[in-house]
Design a protein around this motif. Structure first.
Motif, PDB file in Angstrom:
ATOM      1  N   CYS A  37       0.606   3.969  -2.898  1.00 44.66           N
ATOM      2  CA  CYS A  37      -0.013   5.265  -2.497  1.00 44.66           C
ATOM      3  C   CYS A  37       0.327   6.571  -3.552  1.00 44.66           C
ATOM      4  O   CYS A  37       1.255   6.711  -3.428  1.00 44.66           O
ATOM      5  CB  CYS A  37       0.178   5.685  -1.097  1.00 44.66           C
ATOM      6  SG  CYS A  37      -0.641   7.057  -0.654  1.00 44.66           S
ATOM      7  N   CYS A  95      -5.044   2.074  -1.772  1.00 47.74           N
ATOM      8  CA  CYS A  95      -4.517   1.312  -0.810  1.00 47.74           C
ATOM      9  C   CYS A  95      -5.199   0.043  -0.387  1.00 47.74           C
ATOM     10  O   CYS A  95      -4.927  -1.054  -0.315  1.00 47.74           O
ATOM     11  CB  CYS A  95      -4.149   2.029   0.696  1.00 47.74           C
ATOM     12  SG  CYS A  95      -5.455   3.050   0.954  1.00 47.74           S
ATOM     13  N   CYS A 101      -4.254  -3.759  -1.486  1.00 48.94           N
ATOM     14  CA  CYS A 101      -3.950  -4.642  -0.338  1.00 48.94           C
ATOM     15  C   CYS A 101      -4.442  -6.429  -0.433  1.00 48.94           C
ATOM     16  O   CYS A 101      -5.620  -6.656  -0.871  1.00 48.94           O
ATOM     17  CB  CYS A 101      -4.629  -4.049   0.910  1.00 48.94           C
ATOM     18  SG  CYS A 101      -4.189  -5.375   2.473  1.00 48.94           S
ATOM     19  N   CYS A 158       0.774  -1.318  -0.045  1.00 45.10           N
ATOM     20  CA  CYS A 158      -0.087  -0.171   0.035  1.00 45.10           C
ATOM     21  C   CYS A 158       0.787   1.349  -0.087  1.00 45.10           C
ATOM     22  O   CYS A 158       0.540   2.231  -0.598  1.00 45.10           O
ATOM     23  CB  CYS A 158      -1.022   0.089   1.032  1.00 45.10           C
ATOM     24  SG  CYS A 158      -0.306  -0.117   2.713  1.00 45.10           S
ATOM     25  N   CYS A 204      -3.010  12.506   2.476  1.00 37.02           N
ATOM     26  CA  CYS A 204      -4.157  11.485   1.963  1.00 37.02           C
ATOM     27  C   CYS A 204      -5.003  12.135   1.138  1.00 37.02           C
ATOM     28  O   CYS A 204      -5.428  13.343   1.379  1.00 37.02           O
ATOM     29  CB  CYS A 204      -4.752  10.671   3.116  1.00 37.02           C
ATOM     30  SG  CYS A 204      -6.008   9.610   2.091  1.00 37.02           S
TER      31      CYS A 204
END
Lengths: 187, 167, 378
Positions: free
Chosen positions: A74, A111, A115, A70, A105
């Protein structure tokens, strides 16, 4: 046309919405404002905001295995992960440090998609305002960890799918482990 | 006591009117001068009021302060530049103005002193608004009508002058 | 209930009579009336701002202020505190005296006109026998103060706003005054109290000439206090805020206050002149007066919620080409009704006015923008 008829027509429109605002329901032309702090709209299930980490039984055992996927995926690089290690310095399959800088963010949800361990999901929480710019928006592992129960609560259908998939995978694993013994016996 | 205040008040108004009149002619800034003139007219209206001529006072305010002064200031704002509306006045101009003012003052004083002012014979000497109206409509109906026609003609003339030329 | 306020005043004056000499009693009677009006003005203004915001919000399908106190009732108070504590800025190029005086002076005529408004039976602060003229004269001085503000601020938007305001006020003042004439003719007096009493049988607005006169007066009144749709002097989309662009804090609040008090006094005077003033059955007179006035104020806000701003040439056209001739025609119509007997006293003025409205509407048809013709070169 009579002089001023257009004005009267316009006046009637505004008068109607004035009267309706007192006596009509929102769907019949009344007021449709939802007064936010007291009342709020029901959040859509797929509404996404900031990520959080899921744990199954207890917060010390998150699903996260500190694989760093992640953090690599990102786009604004707001995730920092440090892998935990045991007393001898061998790496463990869990994070020692999992920081997300919420001021960086951008709520993209990549993410969650990236995952492979179903450990990180997008939350519905959006009231994160603080009195300070840096530390109050830097969320640590402890702030991010939430139970699977919470996840089921905010996103029931997603949670059901994922739980079912995980259970299947676990069953397969168990099944794979179990039949592994009998063939030995057979031989 | 109240009447004493009223009597003294007239003097205060007079002094104010005189001071404002001086200001309106002496202030270098055209806009300030015009405003001081408005103050003079208001003070004169106050004098009328204190003498019991309510109708006259109101008409004074309506016509002079409300209409004439507005037009004067409108003209000042349209013609003068905004930053510097100071009118240059030479020494000769000042001298000429002073002399003519002095002559006018002497003449007015002479008229005022030579006139035999008839004292009002007690009671309520002032005509009411109704009396004024009746007088206008009966005794002075001809000048009244002529004025009405004149003003109406001016109104129509202004409209005609302001009308856009058809190409 | 009927004489509640008069009784309070008598009580106060009697109390004053115990300690003061006779001239002091007269003076205190005046001061009590003056203080009542001085207190009433800002109070009315504060709650009119709330009412306006609420009404406009409802017309635009919003809720409006509701955070401060129940139904937002403390909102005006909060606004006032905010205004008072705001920094007072004076542009360095501004004319110090005019800039300082204008906001104070603009509130003066706005408050002074309250003196002749009959709030109820025997509740006129100063029953002048030139009451209506007093009102018109004082409201005409507002122009001068607006000029002071606009010129004193040394700002191009202020000056533009001031110019617009003045050209508008001059145009509508004439029509406003002429539209009152039929009422003065019918009542035979300039005193507001007498005009109200002369309407005990029939409101003036119930006659054809009175209704027309009422509408013209109301429209011109709106233009006089720069209300929508005649708010060109404060057109925020064009000239920031017009003549009060440079004002902040309490000075701005004073301009705002004057505007709202003017709205109130125009509506109050329309009620007095045309809608029977404080007369009405059952309820106390002052309550009737307030009900009627606030209904008219609601109409003012209703206009604001509905109509877009007029273009400058349309504004002038409406005043000079439509309202003014109509107001002039209204005078002979009213005179007719005075001299004719019953069936004709309504029918003849009605006929005159209908014909003149029709004729004027016809001649004002040219209002609509001319259709553009495009010529193409081949």
């Amino acid at each position: 046309m009579i002089f001023g008829a257009g004005i009267l027509k316009g006046m009637l429109v505004t008068l109607r919405s004035f009267v309706n605002s007192y006596f009509k329901k929102p769907d019949q032309g009344g007021l449709f404002t939802v007064e936010y702090p007291e009342k709020r709209l029901v959040a859509k299930e797929r509404f996404r905001n900031f990520p959080f980490l899921v744990y199954d039984e207890k917060p010390e055992d998150p699903r996260c295995v500190a694989c760093d996927i992640c953090a690599k995926e990102c786009p604004p690089k707001c995730i920092t992960i440090v892998r935990d290690a045991d007393a001898e310095g061998r790496p463990l399959k869990k994070p020692a440090l999992f920081d997300i800088d919420l001021s960086v963010c951008m709520n993209c949800g990549i993410c969650e998609e990236a995952c492979p361990f179903d450990a990180i999901f997008m939350d519905h929480e959006f009231e994160i305002a603080g009195t300070e710019r840096h530390q109050s928006l830097l969320y640590h592992k402890e702030d991010l960890l939430k139970s699977n129960g919470y996840f089921r609560q905010i996103r029931p259908s997603d949670a059901a799918l994922i739980d079912a998939r995980r259970k299947e995978a676990e069953d397969k694993k168990k099944a794979a482990l179990k039949p592994a013994a009998p063939p030995e016996k057979k031989e | 006591m109240l009447e004493l205040i009223a009597v003294k008040g007239i003097y205060i108004l007079m002094v104010f009117a005189a001071a404002a009149a001086f200001a309106s002619s002496l202030l270098p800034n055209l806009f300030h001068g015009a405003l001081a003139l408005a103050a003079v007219l208001l003070a004169v209206a106050g004098l009328y009021l204190s003498l019991g001529a309510e109708f006259l006072a109101m008409v004074q305010i309506l016509v002079y302060v409300g209409a004439v002064m507005t037009l004067v200031i409108y003209a000042v704002m349209l013609t003068g530049r905004l930053e510097e509306t100071v009118t240059p006045s030479g020494r000769i101009q000042r001298a000429a103005a002073g002399v003519s003012c002095a002559i006018f003052f002497v003449l007015v004083c002479g008229v005022l002193l030579s006139t035999n002012w008839p004292a009002a014979p007690g009671g309520n000497p002032l005509p009411s608004v109704k009396d004024l109206g009746i007088d206008l409509m009966k005794r002075h109906v001809f000048p009244f009508e002529v004025l009405g026609i004149l003003l109406f003609a001016v109104l129509i003339g202004a409209l005609a002058a302001a009308r856009r030329e058809k190409s | 209930m009927e004489t509640l306020f008069i009784q309070i005043k008598t009580l106060l004056v009697n109390a004053a009579a115990l300690v003061l000499p006779p001239w002091g009693v007269t003076l205190s009677s005046m001061i009590i009336s003056a203080l009542a009006i001085l207190g009433l003005g800002p109070l009315i203004m504060m709650y009119l701002t709330l009412m306006e915001r609420k009404v406009l919000a409802r017309m635009q399908n919003r809720i409006g202020p509701n955070r401060a106190g129940p139904w937002g009732l403390l909102q005006p108070l909060a606004d006032g505190i905010k205004m008072l504590t705001k920094e007072d800025i004076r542009p360095s190029a501004a004319d110090p005296l005019l800039y300082f005086l204008a906001p104070i002076l603009i509130a003066v005529p706005a408050l002074m006109v309250f003196a002749v408004i009959p709030f109820g039976k025997g509740m006129t602060a100063a029953d002048l026998n030139v009451g209506v003229l007093y009102f018109v004269a004082l409201s005409s001085t507002t122009t001068l103060v607006i000029f002071m503000a606009s010129w004193g601020s040394r700002n191009k938007y202020s000056v533009l706003g001031g110019m617009r305001s003045v050209s508008q006020m001059i145009s509508y003042e004439v029509t406003l005054v002429i539209s009152v004439v039929p009422i003065l003719m019918a009542a035979g007096s300039l005193s507001t109290q007498t005009i109200v009493e002369s309407q005990s049988g029939r409101w003036y607005a119930a006659t054809p000439w009175g209704l027309l006169s009422c509408m013209i007066f109301f429209i011109c009144g709106l233009a006089e206090c720069n209300r929508s749709p005649f708010d060109l002097p404060e057109a925020e989309s064009e000239i920031v805020a017009g003549y009060h662009t440079e004002y902040s804090g309490m000075r701005f609040a004073l301009f705002y206050m004057a505007e709202f008090m003017n709205v109130f006094s125009i509506c109050a005077l329309t009620v007095t002149l045309f809608l029977g003033g404080w007369q009405g059955p059952l309820l106390p007179s002052w309550l009737w007066f307030l009900i009627k006035t606030y209904l008219l104020i609601f109409i003012v806000f209703w206009f604001r919620g509905t109509l877009p701003r007029l273009r400058a040439d349309h504004l002038m056209g409406l005043a000079w080409k439509f309202l003014l001739p109509l107001a002039v025609m209204n005078i002979p119509a009213a005179a007719m009704s005075h001299f004719l007997s019953e069936p004709f006293s309504t029918a003849v003025p009605l006929a005159i006015l209908m014909v003149s409205v029709a004729v004027l509407s016809f001649f004002n048809k040219g209002y609509a923008a001319e259709k553009r013709v495009y010529h193409f070169t081949d």
